[in-house]
Design a protein around this motif. Structure first.
Motif, PDB file in Angstrom:
ATOM      1  N   TRP A  64     -16.283   7.964   3.949  1.00 50.79           N
ATOM      2  CA  TRP A  64     -14.980   8.407   4.433  1.00 50.79           C
ATOM      3  C   TRP A  64     -14.918   9.903   4.739  1.00 50.79           C
ATOM      4  CZ3 TRP A  64     -11.738   6.250   7.262  1.00 50.79           C
ATOM      5  CH2 TRP A  64     -10.483   6.815   7.480  1.00 50.79           C
ATOM      6  N   TYR A 116       2.485   9.614  10.486  1.00 54.27           N
ATOM      7  CA  TYR A 116       1.163   9.050  10.219  1.00 54.27           C
ATOM      8  C   TYR A 116       0.339  10.008   9.353  1.00 54.27           C
ATOM      9  CZ  TYR A 116      -3.394   6.933  10.981  1.00 54.27           C
ATOM     10  OH  TYR A 116      -4.626   6.351  10.784  1.00 54.27           O
ATOM     11  N   ARG A 119       1.495  10.046   5.853  1.00 58.53           N
ATOM     12  CA  ARG A 119       1.149   8.804   5.146  1.00 58.53           C
ATOM     13  C   ARG A 119      -0.334   8.711   4.823  1.00 58.53           C
ATOM     14  NH1 ARG A 119       1.449   4.101   3.188  1.00 58.53           N
ATOM     15  NH2 ARG A 119       0.937   2.105   4.127  1.00 58.53           N
ATOM     16  N   PHE A 120      -1.189   9.048   5.803  1.00 56.63           N
ATOM     17  CA  PHE A 120      -2.625   8.804   5.642  1.00 56.63           C
ATOM     18  C   PHE A 120      -3.467  10.063   5.466  1.00 56.63           C
ATOM     19  CE2 PHE A 120      -1.147   4.984   7.970  1.00 56.63           C
ATOM     20  CZ  PHE A 120      -1.471   4.032   7.012  1.00 56.63           C
ATOM     21  N   ASN A 146       0.228  -0.322   7.726  1.00 56.59           N
ATOM     22  CA  ASN A 146      -1.040  -0.677   7.068  1.00 56.59           C
ATOM     23  C   ASN A 146      -1.151  -0.030   5.695  1.00 56.59           C
ATOM     24  OD1 ASN A 146      -1.924  -2.158   9.257  1.00 56.59           O
ATOM     25  ND2 ASN A 146      -3.300  -0.571  10.034  1.00 56.59           N
ATOM     26  N   ASP A 147      -1.874  -0.703   4.802  1.00 54.03           N
ATOM     27  CA  ASP A 147      -2.246  -0.030   3.559  1.00 54.03           C
ATOM     28  C   ASP A 147      -3.480   0.838   3.853  1.00 54.03           C
ATOM     29  OD1 ASP A 147      -4.630  -1.597   3.327  1.00 54.03           O
ATOM     30  OD2 ASP A 147      -3.626  -3.074   2.083  1.00 54.03           O
ATOM     31  N   GLU A 148      -3.866   1.644   2.884  1.00 58.22           N
ATOM     32  CA  GLU A 148      -4.961   2.605   3.079  1.00 58.22           C
ATOM     33  C   GLU A 148      -6.258   1.921   3.506  1.00 58.22           C
ATOM     34  OE1 GLU A 148      -6.422   6.519   3.205  1.00 58.22           O
ATOM     35  OE2 GLU A 148      -4.392   5.941   2.661  1.00 58.22           O
ATOM     36  N   ASP A 149      -6.635   0.838   2.852  1.00 56.55           N
ATOM     37  CA  ASP A 149      -7.891   0.163   3.182  1.00 56.55           C
ATOM     38  C   ASP A 149      -7.866  -0.426   4.581  1.00 56.55           C
ATOM     39  OD1 ASP A 149      -9.041   0.792   0.732  1.00 56.55           O
ATOM     40  OD2 ASP A 149      -8.485  -1.118  -0.197  1.00 56.55           O
ATOM     41  N   GLU A 151      -6.044   0.532   7.079  1.00 56.59           N
ATOM     42  CA  GLU A 151      -6.023   1.608   8.071  1.00 56.59           C
ATOM     43  C   GLU A 151      -7.400   2.238   8.227  1.00 56.59           C
ATOM     44  OE1 GLU A 151      -4.776   3.893  11.170  1.00 56.59           O
ATOM     45  OE2 GLU A 151      -3.976   2.036  10.321  1.00 56.59           O
ATOM     46  N   ARG A 152      -8.122   2.382   7.146  1.00 56.59           N
ATOM     47  CA  ARG A 152      -9.475   2.935   7.256  1.00 56.59           C
ATOM     48  C   ARG A 152     -10.365   2.030   8.101  1.00 56.59           C
ATOM     49  NH1 ARG A 152     -11.291   6.074   1.715  1.00 56.59           N
ATOM     50  NH2 ARG A 152      -9.584   7.582   1.763  1.00 56.59           N
TER      51      ARG A 152
END
Length: 176
Positions: A64, A116, A119-120, A146-149, A151-152
């Protein structure tokens, strides 16, 4: 597009470049130095398709923080990339759909970008090639849910699409 493997073609030149020069070419397509090192280390490539496969695998394998390094090179959607370099020119071309948008849509994109990022924690990345400003905004709004996962995963997919387009463009622009 030619496969770039003909004698004297872009791919032949890329395969023969010193590692540092090859990595610099690759960072124009994806600004992650880990991506560039991995793909450059896989040379020689028999054709552009093999290069694209390696690039896709390299993007998928980025940690990441390496993805974040790539994201840092992308302007916000709706904002013009600045500078004379080919990456800035490519970005302006990719986001051409936002250029003719009305003020309301651009304001909503700017507000969406801020939401965005809050949030992220990073820029909203979308493969904007061929999309209108309204379509980019619609995707941004959907991705805010989206949740974090999730969205990644989407970010990696979008980064892979952009990287492929830019690699193809690099081969086309320098093959002529």
């Amino acid at each position: 597009m030619s496969d770039g493997s003909a004698p004297g073609g872009w791919l032949a030149g890329f395969n023969a470049m010193p590692a540092g020069a090859a990595e610099a070419e690759l960072r124009a397509c994806c600004a992650s130095s880990a991506f560039a090192a991995r793909v450059a280390a896989g040379r020689p490539y028999a054709g552009v398709a093999a290069l694209l496969d390696a690039a896709g695998a390299a993007v998928s394998g980025l940690e990441w923080p390496e993805v974040l390094q790539a994201l840092a090179a992308h302007p916000r959607i709706g904002e013009r990339a600045r500078g004379p370099g080919r990456e800035a020119a490519w970005s302006r071309r990719e986001q051409a759909g936002a250029a003719g948008a009305d003020a309301r849509v651009l304001a909503e994109l700017a507000a969406g970008n801020r939401a965005y990022e809050e949030r992220f924690g990073h820029v909203y990345l979308v493969c904007a090639t061929g999309l209108t400003a309204g379509e980019m905004l619609e995707r941004l709004r959907a991705r805010l849910g989206n949740d974090e996962d999730a969205e990644r995963r989407v970010v990696r997919e979008e980064l892979a699409k952009i990287t492929e387009i830019r690699l193809r463009r690099l081969a086309e622009e320098t093959a002529a």
